[in-house]
Design an enzyme around this catalytic site. Structure first.
Site, PDB file in Angstrom:
ATOM      1  N   GLN A   1       0.578  -0.608  -0.305  1.00 36.45           N
ATOM      2  CA  GLN A   1       0.084   0.145  -0.252  1.00 36.45           C
ATOM      3  C   GLN A   1       0.898   1.411   0.034  1.00 36.45           C
ATOM      4  OE1 GLN A   1      -3.261   0.819  -0.099  1.00 36.45           O
ATOM      5  NE2 GLN A   1      -4.030  -0.920  -0.196  1.00 36.45           N
TER       6      GLN A   1
ATOM      7  N   GLU B   1      -0.784 -15.153  -4.710  1.00 39.99           N
ATOM      8  CA  GLU B   1      -0.386 -14.156  -5.065  1.00 39.99           C
ATOM      9  C   GLU B   1       0.604 -14.424  -6.281  1.00 39.99           C
ATOM     10  OE1 GLU B   1       0.797 -11.046  -6.925  1.00 39.99           O
ATOM     11  OE2 GLU B   1      -0.644 -10.408  -5.197  1.00 39.99           O
TER      12      GLU B   1
ATOM     13  N   ASP C   1      -8.224  -7.594  -2.857  1.00 44.05           N
ATOM     14  CA  ASP C   1      -7.067  -6.611  -2.873  1.00 44.05           C
ATOM     15  C   ASP C   1      -6.479  -6.858  -3.823  1.00 44.05           C
ATOM     16  OD1 ASP C   1      -6.436  -3.990  -2.612  1.00 44.05           O
ATOM     17  OD2 ASP C   1      -5.062  -4.524  -0.681  1.00 44.05           O
TER      18      ASP C   1
ATOM     19  N   CYS D   1      -8.947  -0.574  -5.075  1.00 42.56           N
ATOM     20  CA  CYS D   1      -8.378   1.538  -5.500  1.00 42.56           C
ATOM     21  C   CYS D   1      -9.156   2.227  -6.222  1.00 42.56           C
ATOM     22  CB  CYS D   1      -6.973   0.980  -4.700  1.00 42.56           C
ATOM     23  SG  CYS D   1      -6.446   0.129  -6.401  1.00 42.56           S
TER      24      CYS D   1
END
Length: 624
Positions: free
Chosen positions: A397, A447, A503, A531
């Site tokens: 972030q 990931e 996310d 985002c």
């Protein structure tokens, strides 16, 4: 994960490929190109020719091997890609479809692949339509196109934006006013989303009546909060070499770069890094990269800094297509020597230096490779009282203090217990997973970036956390296996508390990931951290639409949402939504038939516009 992208002539790589010799039929779908040529009839022939000069370079661009597929009706990019790659075994590089109806452009790496696609697709029957395939014209170079248009017009060019206007459009108003404006924008976006969902899924009405938005929470740090920045090497309006931000994007015909010293959201470390690299480039024999012709070498500089430790990582992006191996070694040594020599009065020091080759990526290559030159290999930062090791290419972030607020909101919405297993989808370096770990029985994360997973595993060990396990790969492929693993140790008949947190990048999750989450009946709560809520709205709809052959499993309905201002001075906001679903019940007799619901959903989604993948540096700066 593949995505539909828009390639500009600036994005090319070297190849011995020669232009094809295939007749090109004028196409209805290429009206933009045809009309533009007609509109520029007064432009001198040599100027118009420059718009396609990139095709003559000794470099590869898939614009050479492009076809147009027509008579498609309405279609989804995912289903068309599946037809091309899985069913027809065509080796395509990208799909471009501005409207997602009637036509699409498909690009290939070789003339042989293009020919095979033309033969296969022309006359092929798909979804009740007979497809027509033909070779398509290459797109004009947008920079040269704009220059030609400006040269033929008597209109005075528009004033170029300043760096502050391009990257911090809200910097001119107070922070309270910024928060008020963002709260209103988020309320409007969520209202449109819920209105659209009511049409697509009538069963959602009761849930939506109770849906709450809890406004935008402020960032603890308003100025100098960005811990990661990607600067461009170029020239300003005076022709001086500058390391800063682009004031527009190449596809809009802009290559001007402005300095960053006056930008309020950059920390002093980042400003020093840009200025020091600018000094290096100006004194080097190697040239700054110029996308107009793909010449030069210094292309960009990525800067990562830590407010917790003061560490500063620099990743120098070099365009190496026109450099020999000896020249690359010389340039690496120049970088290393420059940052080894610490000036006595220097405000900051580079603690980690990397070289990155940023030429066009090869087939199957996910990231541009990096080569460590100097100092430590990582930097360390702190979120939720946990220490995180960060590698050059890992996601973290960009607002560290804001992330403390963001993650706490995600934890509060999810409300995990000691019996909860949490799935962290797109886990990056494990920041969310590890923040949840002390509240959960177990945490599993996935990931796609291998180095990020290495960081996540290191971070778990470093923080003494033992109830986390991480997987390297595409989230689409691992969701089901993570659910199975989460269920493995559960006692038969015992209620399972399984929650998922996502996310994802700006464009949101692939619909395959949404389908996998929907079909995992054990997942009963999902926290979506976005985002870019405008892009993620597509995912919000997919989660809550009625069950169908594409999305099996009960819908996830939005329960509550809160936004966190992770990007002060910009127009962007991070949004967190809690979705829940109820156990499957008997279908309401008054509910519309599945076919009608699907038609309504398709009609609603027709209005969605494709998100551009190639965005300018200014927008990239302002988003996570």
């Amino acid at each position: 994960m593949e995505s539909v992208i828009k390639e500009t002539p600036a994005e090319v790589s070297p190849s011995d490929a020669q232009p094809m010799e295939i007749p090109v039929e004028p196409s209805v779908a290429e009206k933009v190109t045809t009309d533009d040529v007609a509109a520029s009839a007064d432009v001198p022939e040599e100027k118009a020719g420059e718009e396609y000069a990139y095709l003559e370079r000794n470099e590869f661009t898939s614009e050479i091997y492009k076809i147009e597929v027509k008579n498609m009706g309405y279609f989804g990019i995912g289903e068309f890609k599946k037809l091309l790659k899985n069913t027809l075994k065509l080796d395509m590089t990208k799909i471009k479809s501005p409207t997602r109806k009637e036509f699409a452009f498909v690009c290939f790496r070789t003339q042989e692949d293009q020919h095979r696609a033309l033969e296969t697709l022309n006359g092929y029957k798909w979804k009740g339509k007979v497809l027509k395939a033909l070779a398509a014209k290459a797109s004009a170079d947008p920079l040269q196109k704009k220059r030609a248009a400006e040269g033929a017009s008597d209109t005075k060019p528009k004033r170029q934006r300043t760096a502050v206007e391009a990257t911090c459009p809200l910097a001119g108003i107070s922070y309270d006013e910024q928060l008020q404006q963002k709260s209103e924008e988020m309320s409007t976006l969520l209202r449109k989303y819920t209105q659209e969902l009511r049409k697509i899924n009538p069963q959602a009405k009761l849930h939506l009546d109770n849906f709450k938005f809890n406004n935008v929470l402020p960032s603890p740090t308003v100025n100098g909060y960005r811990n990661k920045n990607e600067f461009t090497v170029g020239k300003n309006s005076e022709g001086e070499v500058v390391v800063g931000f682009r004031l527009g994007c190449y596809s809009d015909g802009s290559v001007e770069v402005a300095e960053v010293q006056d930008l309020p959201h950059l920390p002093d470390q980042a400003k020093w890094a840009a200025q020091s690299f600018q000094k290096l480039v100006r004194q080097s024999k190697f040239l700054p990269f110029n996308p107009d012709g793909n010449v030069g070498h210094f292309r960009q500089l990525m800067v990562r800094c830590s407010s917790a430790t003061g560490e500063l990582m620099l990743v120098a992006g070099i365009y190496s297509s026109n450099l020999s191996e000896d020249e690359q070694r010389e340039l690496k040594q120049e970088l290393k020597s420059f940052y080894e020599q610490v000036e006595p009065d220097a405000s900051f020091k580079c603690t980690s230096l990397y070289y990155q080759d940023v030429k066009h990526r090869e087939a199957g290559q996910m990231v541009n490779p990096v080569d460590h030159l100097l100092g430590t290999t990582h930097i360390t930062d702190t979120i939720q009282s946990l220490q995180f090791r960060i590698s050059p290419l890992a996601f973290f972030q960009i607002n560290t203090e804001g992330a403390n607020v963001l993650y706490q909101q995600a934890i509060d919405l999810a409300a995990p217990t000691k019996d909860t297993t949490m799935l962290d989808i797109c886990c990056g370096t494990g920041t969310i997973a590890l923040a949840f770990a002390k509240h959960c029985k177990r945490v599993l994360g996935v990931e796609i970036v291998p180095d990020a997973i290495k960081d996540a595993e290191f971070n778990a060990e470093e923080n003494g956390i033992e109830n986390c396990k991480f997987f390297t790969g595409n989230a689409d492929d691992f969701i089901k296996s993570m659910v199975r693993e989460a269920m493995y140790d559960e006692q038969p008949g015992k209620p399972v508390d399984l929650i998922a947190v996502v996310d994802p990048p700006r464009a949101g999750l692939h619909n395959r990931s949404i389908a996998a989450i929907r079909s995992a009946s054990a997942i009963n709560r999902l926290v979506y951290v976005s985002c870019n809520p405008n892009s993620a709205k597509r995912n919000f709809i997919e989660l809550a639409r009625p069950e169908s052959k594409h999305y099996k499993g009960e819908p996830f309905y939005p329960k509550s949402a809160v936004a966190v201002d992770m990007f002060p001075h910009t127009a962007h906001t991070e949004l967190v939504i809690l979705f829940e679903r109820e156990p499957k019940t008997k279908t309401d007799e008054n509910a519309p038939p599945a076919e009608a619901v699907e038609e309504a959903a398709a009609e609603s989604l027709k209005t969605e516009t494709a998100t551009e993948a190639n965005i300018g540096d200014a927008e990239t700066l302002s988003t996570a």
